[in-house]
Design a protein around this motif. Structure first.
Motif, PDB file in Angstrom:
ATOM      1  N   LEU A  47      -7.715  -4.397 -47.772  1.00  0.00           N
ATOM      2  CA  LEU A  47      -7.510  -3.019 -48.212  1.00  0.00           C
ATOM      3  C   LEU A  47      -7.371  -2.972 -49.736  1.00  0.00           C
ATOM      4  CD1 LEU A  47      -7.194  -0.091 -47.326  1.00  0.00           C
ATOM      5  CD2 LEU A  47      -4.729  -0.463 -47.181  1.00  0.00           C
TER       6      LEU A  47
ATOM      7  N   PRO B 192       0.170   2.123 -47.843  1.00  0.00           N
ATOM      8  CA  PRO B 192      -0.315   2.838 -46.663  1.00  0.00           C
ATOM      9  C   PRO B 192       0.812   3.682 -46.089  1.00  0.00           C
ATOM     10  CG  PRO B 192      -0.837   0.480 -46.543  1.00  0.00           C
ATOM     11  CD  PRO B 192       0.121   0.663 -47.679  1.00  0.00           C
TER      12      PRO B 192
ATOM     13  N   GLN C 136      -5.864  -3.589 -41.388  1.00  0.00           N
ATOM     14  CA  GLN C 136      -5.962  -2.201 -41.847  1.00  0.00           C
ATOM     15  C   GLN C 136      -7.438  -1.855 -41.932  1.00  0.00           C
ATOM     16  OE1 GLN C 136      -3.859  -2.863 -45.468  1.00  0.00           O
ATOM     17  NE2 GLN C 136      -1.830  -2.494 -44.587  1.00  0.00           N
TER      18      GLN C 136
ATOM     19  N   VAL D 114     -11.048  -0.758 -43.099  1.00  0.00           N
ATOM     20  CA  VAL D 114     -11.731  -0.729 -44.398  1.00  0.00           C
ATOM     21  C   VAL D 114     -13.171  -0.253 -44.201  1.00  0.00           C
ATOM     22  CG1 VAL D 114     -10.359  -2.553 -45.495  1.00  0.00           C
ATOM     23  CG2 VAL D 114     -12.323  -3.171 -44.119  1.00  0.00           C
TER      24      VAL D 114
ATOM     25  N   ARG E 207      -8.882   8.516 -45.596  1.00  0.00           N
ATOM     26  CA  ARG E 207     -10.113   7.971 -45.053  1.00  0.00           C
ATOM     27  C   ARG E 207     -10.772   9.022 -44.178  1.00  0.00           C
ATOM     28  NH1 ARG E 207     -11.563   2.904 -45.021  1.00  0.00           N
ATOM     29  NH2 ARG E 207      -9.450   2.188 -45.418  1.00  0.00           N
TER      30      ARG E 207
ATOM     31  N   VAL F 167       0.313  -4.323 -48.279  1.00  0.00           N
ATOM     32  CA  VAL F 167      -1.133  -4.044 -48.325  1.00  0.00           C
ATOM     33  C   VAL F 167      -1.888  -5.352 -48.061  1.00  0.00           C
ATOM     34  CG1 VAL F 167      -1.291  -4.386 -50.842  1.00  0.00           C
ATOM     35  CG2 VAL F 167      -2.961  -2.948 -49.671  1.00  0.00           C
TER      36      VAL F 167
ATOM     37  N   GLU G  55     -10.717  -3.030 -51.101  1.00  0.00           N
ATOM     38  CA  GLU G  55     -11.441  -1.786 -50.848  1.00  0.00           C
ATOM     39  C   GLU G  55     -10.999  -0.671 -51.797  1.00  0.00           C
ATOM     40  OE1 GLU G  55     -10.756   0.326 -47.217  1.00  0.00           O
ATOM     41  OE2 GLU G  55     -12.660   1.391 -47.361  1.00  0.00           O
TER      42      GLU G  55
END
Lengths: 152, 152, 152
Positions: free
Chosen positions: C16, C90, A3, A5, C129, C12, C19
């Protein structure tokens, strides 16, 4: 699993995040168990702690003596250190050095189960890796104070 | 991204750390919502809980009956379980078994918004993976008590 | 290091997870420092916050004005936001959109070091993002209330 980052300049990996959290979990179990020597062992030989009042302890011996002196304070309470909001920044030049900042809340539970709180703190640590194992090289403890000036 | 790690004998990966934290986040949402059946479903059929007083509940049925009996206590409060300092150790022989230790703080907020605290606890869990999904097989809850003997 | 994982529908990763935790650590440092503009910068331009009372703030300007108006409240206290039990999901269709839910506890420490607590909250965020960096697009804050009806 992959994923995207990208929040820190030097992004912390999940593996390192888990390792640092685990390091603190072990370090805090020792301090909360009043295992003074065990706690001191999580610092480097030249480890330093600057307490919120400005008092500086340099090296394990001084750290151990200081903690011994404060033991009577913990005779009738169970202390627990709670951490929040870690920011972990690997040093750009040396991947075995990490700067870590975190919130700290300290609970003190007495024999009747009543919980009291110390003021909250924010802590700045430098961790280093020695023979593959994380240790604290320096810790600066800041007592959280109001941002704005007192009402006049 | 690769960073050196090495704090635990059996180091926990970031992926597993995130998964275990997520497991507890979901389990605690259920207990805090007083979703008794949903909470019991996060345990194995033969799941066991040993409470701080020493009382042992064995199997989902006993767990559900015990929680039902204590429901009146939560009539006027919102309970929240807070966790800290997880230590996650995958079993060396069986990667589907994890030993997890954590601090627990329980808040109780009443209708006026006043927050009260239960004494702090340290919890030892054994989690197992069944059909890819984590479940609690056993939980031992320790009330935190002072380390040193009472002042005489 | 590889360990089996599988608790969420859309699991996840550790990277991530680290983060998102880091994102909140930075966002909360700003709000706790009363850095209003810096805090607003962690939201998208069209970011929205729905407060526990139902009041909705839309866009950075409204957010900044609202926070400015409440500044006097923080004149003599150090505020700290503590998070617990994050669930990070996500979006199945768009990997740059995350749904995050978490517990929140707010401490207020006065100049004498006395700690007071706001009622606990559960928060639902949508993070997105943008140019590689996480931002909050929406936040809905729920005050935790008892599940069962009041005793009659």
């Amino acid at each position: 699993m992959s994923q995207p980052v990208g929040t820190l300049r030097q992004q912390v990996t999940g593996d390192l995040y888990a390792e640092v959290q685990t390091f603190y979990a072990q370090q805090m179990r020792r301090v909360d168990a009043l295992d003074i020597e065990g706690f001191a062992d999580t610092f480097t030989d030249d480890g330093e702690v600057v307490h919120a009042g400005g008092h500086r302890q340099s090296g394990r011996e001084e750290m151990i003596a200081g903690m011994r002196a404060s033991l009577p304070r913990y005779r009738d309470i169970a202390v627990r250190h709670w951490f929040g909001h870690l920011i972990i920044e690997p040093d750009a030049a040396d991947e075995d050095t990490l700067r870590v900042s975190y919130y700290s809340l300290v609970t003190q539970t007495d024999r009747e189960g009543k919980v009291a709180f110390q003021p909250t703190f924010t802590v700045d640590d430098v961790l280093v890796r020695r023979d593959g194992r994380l240790m604290t090289r320096s810790r600066v403890i800041h007592r959280d104070t109001p941002v704005a000036p007192p009402a006049s």
